[in-house]
Design an enzyme around this catalytic site. Structure first.
Site, PDB file in Angstrom:
ATOM      1  N   CYS A  92      37.311  14.479 -17.259  1.00  0.00           N
ATOM      2  CA  CYS A  92      38.460  14.023 -17.412  1.00  0.00           C
ATOM      3  C   CYS A  92      38.431  13.609 -18.870  1.00  0.00           C
ATOM      4  CB  CYS A  92      38.602  12.596 -16.578  1.00  0.00           C
ATOM      5  SG  CYS A  92      40.055  11.600 -17.349  1.00  0.00           S
ATOM      6  N   GLU A 129      -1.152   3.225  11.009  1.00  0.00           N
ATOM      7  CA  GLU A 129      -1.120   3.183   9.638  1.00  0.00           C
ATOM      8  C   GLU A 129       0.370   3.740   9.330  1.00  0.00           C
ATOM      9  OE1 GLU A 129      -4.245   5.621   8.459  1.00  0.00           O
ATOM     10  OE2 GLU A 129      -5.860   3.958   8.608  1.00  0.00           O
ATOM     11  N   ASP A 173      11.462  18.887   8.678  1.00  0.00           N
ATOM     12  CA  ASP A 173      10.075  18.939   9.541  1.00  0.00           C
ATOM     13  C   ASP A 173      10.533  18.984  10.935  1.00  0.00           C
ATOM     14  OD1 ASP A 173       9.129  18.895   6.953  1.00  0.00           O
ATOM     15  OD2 ASP A 173       8.357  16.847   7.025  1.00  0.00           O
ATOM     16  N   LYS A 202       6.389   9.903  15.192  1.00  0.00           N
ATOM     17  CA  LYS A 202       7.267  10.147  14.072  1.00  0.00           C
ATOM     18  C   LYS A 202       8.569   9.279  14.199  1.00  0.00           C
ATOM     19  CE  LYS A 202       6.973  14.085  11.924  1.00  0.00           C
ATOM     20  NZ  LYS A 202       6.850  15.237  11.162  1.00  0.00           N
ATOM     21  N   GLU A 223      12.883  19.947  12.752  1.00  0.00           N
ATOM     22  CA  GLU A 223      13.204  21.481  13.394  1.00  0.00           C
ATOM     23  C   GLU A 223      11.949  22.255  13.380  1.00  0.00           C
ATOM     24  OE1 GLU A 223      17.268  22.923  11.921  1.00  0.00           O
ATOM     25  OE2 GLU A 223      16.250  22.144  10.240  1.00  0.00           O
ATOM     26  N   TYR A 224      11.070  21.899  12.318  1.00  0.00           N
ATOM     27  CA  TYR A 224       9.761  23.012  12.424  1.00  0.00           C
ATOM     28  C   TYR A 224       8.951  22.208  13.587  1.00  0.00           C
ATOM     29  CZ  TYR A 224       5.072  24.753  11.408  1.00  0.00           C
ATOM     30  OH  TYR A 224       4.064  25.206  11.268  1.00  0.00           O
ATOM     31  N   LYS A 238       2.688   6.831   7.991  1.00  0.00           N
ATOM     32  CA  LYS A 238       2.271   8.540   7.742  1.00  0.00           C
ATOM     33  C   LYS A 238       3.109   8.553   6.667  1.00  0.00           C
ATOM     34  CE  LYS A 238       2.478  12.864   9.935  1.00  0.00           C
ATOM     35  NZ  LYS A 238       3.029  13.367   8.704  1.00  0.00           N
ATOM     36  N   TYR A 245      -7.380   7.423   3.339  1.00  0.00           N
ATOM     37  CA  TYR A 245      -7.275   6.836   4.828  1.00  0.00           C
ATOM     38  C   TYR A 245      -8.451   7.524   5.553  1.00  0.00           C
ATOM     39  CZ  TYR A 245      -4.568  11.125   4.838  1.00  0.00           C
ATOM     40  OH  TYR A 245      -3.979  12.465   4.742  1.00  0.00           O
ATOM     41  N   ARG A 273      -5.492  20.373   0.813  1.00  0.00           N
ATOM     42  CA  ARG A 273      -5.778  20.607   2.096  1.00  0.00           C
ATOM     43  C   ARG A 273      -5.589  21.975   2.300  1.00  0.00           C
ATOM     44  NH1 ARG A 273      -1.770  19.961   6.583  1.00  0.00           N
ATOM     45  NH2 ARG A 273      -2.785  21.131   8.369  1.00  0.00           N
ATOM     46  N   GLU A 310      -3.766  10.830   0.632  1.00  0.00           N
ATOM     47  CA  GLU A 310      -2.447  11.391   0.518  1.00  0.00           C
ATOM     48  C   GLU A 310      -1.909  10.930  -0.945  1.00  0.00           C
ATOM     49  OE1 GLU A 310      -1.661  12.719   3.343  1.00  0.00           O
ATOM     50  OE2 GLU A 310       0.645  13.348   3.230  1.00  0.00           O
ATOM     51  N   CYS A 367      43.953   9.508 -13.491  1.00  0.00           N
ATOM     52  CA  CYS A 367      44.862   9.252 -14.699  1.00  0.00           C
ATOM     53  C   CYS A 367      45.579  10.402 -15.021  1.00  0.00           C
ATOM     54  CB  CYS A 367      44.218   8.579 -15.903  1.00  0.00           C
ATOM     55  SG  CYS A 367      42.939   9.850 -16.637  1.00  0.00           S
ATOM     56  N   CYS A 392      41.648   6.127 -18.887  1.00  0.00           N
ATOM     57  CA  CYS A 392      41.334   6.226 -17.345  1.00  0.00           C
ATOM     58  C   CYS A 392      40.764   4.988 -16.888  1.00  0.00           C
ATOM     59  CB  CYS A 392      40.486   7.517 -17.222  1.00  0.00           C
ATOM     60  SG  CYS A 392      40.099   7.891 -15.658  1.00  0.00           S
ATOM     61  N   CYS A 436      42.824  15.104 -13.814  1.00  0.00           N
ATOM     62  CA  CYS A 436      41.990  13.901 -13.346  1.00  0.00           C
ATOM     63  C   CYS A 436      42.672  13.239 -12.136  1.00  0.00           C
ATOM     64  CB  CYS A 436      41.739  12.985 -14.428  1.00  0.00           C
ATOM     65  SG  CYS A 436      40.973  11.466 -13.866  1.00  0.00           S
ATOM     66  N   LYS A 450      -4.629   5.886  15.589  1.00  0.00           N
ATOM     67  CA  LYS A 450      -5.804   6.311  15.712  1.00  0.00           C
ATOM     68  C   LYS A 450      -6.732   5.503  16.413  1.00  0.00           C
ATOM     69  CE  LYS A 450      -5.509   7.809  10.763  1.00  0.00           C
ATOM     70  NZ  LYS A 450      -5.959   7.719   9.358  1.00  0.00           N
ATOM     71  N   ASP A 469       4.466  10.284   3.254  1.00  0.00           N
ATOM     72  CA  ASP A 469       4.943  11.670   3.126  1.00  0.00           C
ATOM     73  C   ASP A 469       4.700  12.397   1.872  1.00  0.00           C
ATOM     74  OD1 ASP A 469       6.622  13.982   4.176  1.00  0.00           O
ATOM     75  OD2 ASP A 469       8.464  12.863   3.695  1.00  0.00           O
ATOM     76  N   SER A 526      -4.855  18.596  11.207  1.00  0.00           N
ATOM     77  CA  SER A 526      -3.478  18.203  11.508  1.00  0.00           C
ATOM     78  C   SER A 526      -3.296  17.213  12.344  1.00  0.00           C
ATOM     79  CB  SER A 526      -2.481  19.409  11.301  1.00  0.00           C
ATOM     80  OG  SER A 526      -1.245  18.884  11.184  1.00  0.00           O
ATOM     81  N   LEU A 527      -2.163  16.566  12.525  1.00  0.00           N
ATOM     82  CA  LEU A 527      -2.142  15.865  13.684  1.00  0.00           C
ATOM     83  C   LEU A 527      -0.890  16.470  14.602  1.00  0.00           C
ATOM     84  CD1 LEU A 527      -1.743  12.453  11.857  1.00  0.00           C
ATOM     85  CD2 LEU A 527      -3.651  12.979  13.272  1.00  0.00           C
TER      86      LEU A 527
HETATM   87  S1  IVH Z   1      -5.172  11.100   9.523  1.00  0.00           S
HETATM   88  C1  IVH Z   1      -7.765  13.802  11.670  1.00  0.00           C
HETATM   89  N1  IVH Z   1      -3.547   9.312   8.430  1.00  0.00           N
HETATM   90  O1  IVH Z   1      -0.153  13.632   8.024  1.00  0.00           O
HETATM   91  C2  IVH Z   1      -6.702  12.995  10.901  1.00  0.00           C
HETATM   92  N2  IVH Z   1      -3.066  11.563   8.166  1.00  0.00           N
HETATM   93  O2  IVH Z   1       0.650  15.723  10.010  1.00  0.00           O
HETATM   94  C3  IVH Z   1      -5.843  13.562  10.274  1.00  0.00           C
HETATM   95  N3  IVH Z   1      -0.741  11.666   6.865  1.00  0.00           N
HETATM   96  O3  IVH Z   1      -2.080  16.113   7.023  1.00  0.00           O
HETATM   97  C4  IVH Z   1      -5.060  12.745   9.200  1.00  0.00           C
HETATM   98  N4  IVH Z   1      -0.316   9.545   6.196  1.00  0.00           N
HETATM   99  O4  IVH Z   1      -1.449  14.865   5.326  1.00  0.00           O
HETATM  100  C5  IVH Z   1      -3.754  10.479   8.474  1.00  0.00           C
HETATM  101  N5  IVH Z   1      -2.395   7.546   7.332  1.00  0.00           N
HETATM  102  C6  IVH Z   1      -2.801   8.793   7.798  1.00  0.00           C
HETATM  103  C7  IVH Z   1      -1.733   9.623   7.102  1.00  0.00           C
HETATM  104  C8  IVH Z   1      -2.110  11.062   7.194  1.00  0.00           C
HETATM  105  C9  IVH Z   1      -0.107  10.822   6.159  1.00  0.00           C
HETATM  106  C10 IVH Z   1      -0.499  13.159   6.676  1.00  0.00           C
HETATM  107  C11 IVH Z   1      -1.993  14.017   6.508  1.00  0.00           C
HETATM  108  C12 IVH Z   1      -1.874  14.831   7.441  1.00  0.00           C
HETATM  109  C13 IVH Z   1      -0.414  14.942   8.223  1.00  0.00           C
HETATM  110  C14 IVH Z   1      -0.534  15.446   9.673  1.00  0.00           C
END
Ligand code: IVH
Length: 691
Positions: A444, A131, A38, A334, A40-41, A133, A244, A154, A192, A431, A450, A428, A310, A135, A100-101
């Site tokens: 072994c 909150e 993630d 992150k 690297e992306y 995040k 959330y 999604r 999530e 032994c 052993c 091994c 947020k 995974d 997404s964020l």
């Molecule tokens: S809020 C517009 N809250 O993170 C608000 N997202 O990289 C958008 N995620 O696709 C999401 N925990 O799948 C929100 N407490 C949290 C989250 C959360 C995990 C994920 C979610 C989103 C990705 C964004």
């Protein structure tokens, strides 16, 4: 600046970045097989975003930065795979885009975010909600008149995949198919889906015991479990859905995010734990929360890869609005990546309690996600060859939910001089006994001579999940074996204070404590004891089944292969292994010696063991959602009557109980001619006490 004003090299770099990101999107969203981490992306994405910000004329609508996600539509012909790829589920447009964020790693970027927000809103201090995040996988669930009406993944943010039966099974287990207390007529909630770490580990253990492929990390496991065409499989995996956001409501939306989460909780939905979310007065509190969550990260029972920040006020959120793929009022802050590069200093072979020889890479110590790693497993000889890892190589290491770090891949360094390939062990290393190969694993053969196997076996016997003998750690066990004070498991119960005092690190108090712990382990449950014996193929799950089926150690001592094979979850390999274990004279002698030394394995009460009760010997499989009783309750009531619940249909299944939206288990039941009960019929059977 017109497009032609941008240097050609920049245009080429942007085109290359877009192509690479699209490829990784396809791999991640379309095929579920990411090739890069993630972080690297995120780096690729960030480079593209930076360049597009510098050269706005080069931004095009189909740039990955302008889109929320990606679904590769593929043609699977007539036979869709069991784990659904993107195109198999039907598509459903979302009420509102699932954004997404934007993510940041450095506190400076968080301060910059705060500064921009304050400037745009023209205020001095902002209230944020922070909150975890999670995974996992983002989903939406819809409730109408308080009843779960459907849900989707999604997808690309605009259109999701309809996975109502799968989500129903999760919500049913969480007891949230119906929510209560002034719930608006229609709501769309975002959350999530993920697996808690102990459940992920148990699932992998179970899969391994059955010889099935295990998952690399909890997120893959959650994704593989949710995106199942057979919702029954989803139901059998303890997925969690934490909510959330309230995206749509037929009533006015709450004025703040904090109130929104409070409402979701009041209605009965699972929301972030109050200990893991916070209302922050200003950005400093956000930074402190991030630090504190990073410290707690390893202790949390689920994976998080950062925190989400947020704006609390919905009014402010609306004033700031959103970009095409992310809101301007929230960011993901992150944690540093848990994958790092390091160098293989040596490859050694470790001998496990079953005699399995595992190649281990000794690494130049490196910090991954806050923990220093100096060893990583290479699993088996085939895996070393597949990854082509050699001494001196640069490798990427990862910690993903499991305790043992893994080598993800070898990094090719142009022009490097490499050592010779790793060679499979011929004997091994402990032994020197001969080795045998079973599939990709070498073993072994020195079972009783052993010392490594003996040490592993004792540690396993004393471990938390088995007899839980506190104070009997690896170092103590090694000394006990090396000094020949313990030659088998029964010897543990012969240990004296004097012997313990002869070991390094023991004083009177610690010796007395260990003797008490050993003595307290003398009345183990049958299930724990069986697990502790370390019989090949008998993990937690199988031990539990054997204990509940046979009830006592004496019964198991006389068990036959045929009796074992009658049990649904027991296959020929397990049966053979159990029978061979109890047929081995040395094993029986150790068990008898333990008995003489006061070890009294607790028999399972006949009610629990299925020995008694009108449904004794009957096995049940559920498919689809039950509406009037939860699965755990149904299971408990069945067990109380002596019945058993198993996960898949076979010719040994007595009844298949069909709820709403049943999966393929119903077809299987019909094919095998197994009695099918609807929910009413099933409840009637329970009420009548099995008659
Ligand atoms: S809020 C517009 N809250 O993170 C608000 N997202 O990289 C958008 N995620 O696709 C999401 N925990 O799948 C929100 N407490 C949290 C989250 C959360 C995990 C994920 C979610 C989103 C990705 C964004």
């Amino acid at each position: 600046m017109s497009p032609s004003d941008a240097p050609r090299s920049i245009q080429a770099r942007i085109a290359e970045l877009r192509e690479r990101i699209r490829r990784h999107n396809r791999l991640y969203y379309g095929l579920g097989k990411p090739e890069i981490s993630d972080s690297e992306y995120d780096k690729l994405f960030q480079s593209l975003q930076d360049l597009e910000e510098q050269y706005p004329d080069l931004v095009v609508p189909d740039s990955p930065t302008q889109r929320v996600g990606y679904i590769e539509v593929e043609d699977y012909g007539s036979s869709p795979p069991a784990v659904a790829s993107a195109s198999v589920f039907s598509k459903v447009p979302h009420d509102r885009p699932l954004l997404s964020l934007d993510s940041v790693l450095a506190p400076d970027d968080v301060y910059a975010f705060d500064k921009r927000v304050k400037k745009e809103l023209e205020i001095e201090r902002i209230e944020y909600v922070v909150e975890p995040k999670y995974d996992g996988l983002s989903v939406v669930i819809v409730y109408e008149e308080g009843k779960f009406a459907g849900g989707a993944t999604r997808g690309d943010g605009q259109t999701g995949e309809l996975i109502t039966p799968n989500l129903r099974s999760i919500l049913s287990r969480l007891q949230c198919l119906t929510i209560e207390g002034n719930v608006p007529k229609r709501i769309v909630v975002r959350g999530e889906v993920y697996l808690r770490l102990p459940d992920f580990q148990a699932l992998n253990r179970q899969l391994a015991e059955r010889g099935e492929k295990t998952f690399a990390n909890p997120r893959n496991a959650a994704s593989g479990s949710l995106r199942q065409l057979d919702a029954g499989i989803t139901a059998s995996r303890p997925l969690v859905l934490t909510c959330y956001d309230l995206m749509v409501s037929s009533d006015p939306l709450p004025l703040t995010h904090w109130e929104t989460v409070t409402k979701l909780h009041e209605w009965g939905l699972l929301v972030p734990d109050p200990a893991q979310r916070q209302l922050c007065n200003g950005i400093e509190e956000v930074i402190a929360f991030h630090r504190s969550m990073m410290e707690q990260r390893e202790d949390l029972p689920f994976e998080i890869d950062g925190i989400v920040v947020k704006l609390n006020s919905r009014d402010f959120q609306e004033q700031l609005g959103e970009k095409s793929r992310s809101p301007r009022w929230a960011i993901a802050f992150k944690f540093p990546p848990r994958k790092e590069l390091t160098i293989v200093q040596d490859i050694v072979v470790s001998v496990g309690r079953t005699g399995a020889l595992t190649p281990i890479a000794l690494l130049t110590p490196v910090e991954v996600g806050g923990v220093t790693i100096s060893r990583a497993t290479l699993h088996n000889v085939e895996e070393v060859a597949r990854k082509d890892v050699r001494v001196g190589d640069t490798v990427k290491v990862e910690r993903a939910g499991d305790v043992i770090p893994d080598i993800v891949e070898r990094i090719e360094i142009p022009g490097e001089q490499r050592a010779g390939a790793f060679e499979a062990p011929r004997a091994c290393p402990v032994c020197q006994s001969a080795v045998v190969q079973e599939g990709p694993v070498y073993y072994c053969t020195g079972r009783t001579v052993c010392s490594a196997q003996l040490k592993g076996g004792i540690q396993h016997f004393a471990s938390k999940g088995a007899l839980n003998i506190e104070g009997l750690g690896g170092k103590t066990v090694a000394q006990l074996v090396d000094k020949a004070l313990v030659k088998d498991l029964a010897d543990l119960y012969r240990l004296t204070e004097e012997q313990l005092l002869s070991l390094d690190g023991f004083a009177e108090k610690s010796a007395a404590q260990l003797l008490v712990a050993i003595s307290q382990s003398k009345t183990p449950s049958l299930e724990r004891f069986l697990f502790g014996l370390g019989i090949h193929h008998v993990g937690h799950h199988v031990a539990q089944i054997l204990a509940s089926q046979f009830g006592s150690l004496d019964k198991l001592l006389a068990v036959t292969r045929e009796e074992l094979l009658e049990i649904h979850d027991v296959g020929p390999e397990i049966a053979q292994s159990v029978v061979s274990f109890f047929a081995e004279e040395r094993n029986v002698a150790v068990l008898n010696a333990m008995k003489t030394l006061g070890v009294n394995v607790q028999a399972v009460s006949s009610e629990k063991s299925g020995q008694a009760g009108p449904l004794k010997g009957k096995s049940f499989v559920f498919t689809g959602g039950l509406e009037n009783v939860s699965r755990p309750e149904a299971t408990q009531r069945l067990q109380a009557l002596g019945g058993r619940v198993t996960s898949s249909v076979s010719k040994h299944t007595s009844y298949v109980v069909v709820g709403k939206d049943p999966g393929s288990k119903l077809d299987e039941a019909k094919r095998l001619g197994i009695t099918v009960l609807d929910e009413a019929g099933f409840l009637e059977l329970l009420r009548a006490g099995g008659d």
